[in-house]
Motif scaffolding. Structure first.
Motif, short mmCIF file in Angstrom:
data_model
loop_
_atom_site.label_atom_id
_atom_site.label_comp_id
_atom_site.label_asym_id
_atom_site.label_seq_id
_atom_site.Cartn_x
_atom_site.Cartn_y
_atom_site.Cartn_z
N CYS A 9 0.82 -1.22 0.00
CA CYS A 9 0.00 0.00 0.00
C CYS A 9 0.85 1.27 0.00
O CYS A 9 0.54 2.24 -0.70
CB CYS A 9 -0.93 -0.02 1.21
SG CYS A 9 -2.11 1.32 1.25
N CYS A 10 1.94 1.28 0.77
CA CYS A 10 2.75 2.51 0.87
C CYS A 10 3.77 2.62 -0.25
O CYS A 10 4.39 3.67 -0.42
CB CYS A 10 3.43 2.59 2.23
SG CYS A 10 4.84 1.47 2.44
N ASP A 46 6.16 -1.40 7.13
CA ASP A 46 5.71 -0.01 7.27
C ASP A 46 4.19 0.11 7.24
O ASP A 46 3.61 0.75 8.10
CB ASP A 46 6.29 0.86 6.14
CG ASP A 46 7.76 1.17 6.38
OD1 ASP A 46 8.27 0.88 7.48
OD2 ASP A 46 8.41 1.69 5.45
N CYS A 47 3.55 -0.48 6.23
CA CYS A 47 2.10 -0.27 6.08
C CYS A 47 1.27 -1.50 6.41
O CYS A 47 0.04 -1.39 6.51
CB CYS A 47 1.78 0.22 4.67
SG CYS A 47 1.99 -1.03 3.38
#
Ligand SMILES: [Zn+2]
Ligand SMILES: [Zn+2]
Length: 146
Positions: A7-8, A73-74
């Motif tokens: 996603c990121c 991260d995401c």
């Protein structure tokens, strides 16, 4: 060429050839991780572009055998992108292009929540389909426990 990413955008990879098949798993683990629809890819067709160091791993505890990878991260579920097998499943949700294959079967349908209705004609199996003749032999599926 089929692109995949989280996603990121920190994690990016590509498939040099379409996956060998697509399936849907309705077990609680796949459901909670957001990786119910998966595709099997050949290791030879999977190429990292960036972000490999961002991959976080949720190791399995017995009786489960499949580790789960996601973006550190995401949190995007990635499937078994760190597998050392010749063929491994990755989460279809992280693909950016049409993988060509379509859902060929539903597994662990007995664990499916009532709110999810299967709306295609793909074969359904209450548990794991490995012993059913309808699904082509796949060595990676042999040891599969979600
Ligand atoms: Zn990410
Ligand atoms: Zn599952």
């Amino acid at each position: 060429m089929i692109s995949g990413s989280c996603c990121c955008g920190a994690i990016r990879f590509e498939l040099l050839a379409p996956p060998t098949m697509m399936g849907a798993c309705h077990c609680s683990r796949c459901r909670k991780l957001g990786s119910s629809v998966f595709v099997f890819v050949r290791a030879a067709d999977f190429r990292w572009i960036e972000g490999r160091e961002k991959v976080a791993r949720y190791a399995p505890t017995a009786p489960f055998t499949y580790a789960r990878c996601f973006c550190g991260d995401c949190g995007t579920a990635l499937g078994e992108v760190d597998s050392d097998q010749d063929s491994f499943p990755i989460a279809a949700n992280c693909l950016d292009d049409d993988p060509v294959v379509r859902i060929r079967f539903h597994e662990f349908v007995a664990d499916k929540p009532l709110w999810y209705e299967i709306c295609d004609d793909a074969k359904q199996f209450p548990g794991h389909p490995v012993r059913a003749a309808e699904v082509p032999p796949n060595p990676s599926l042999g040891a599969y426990t979600p």
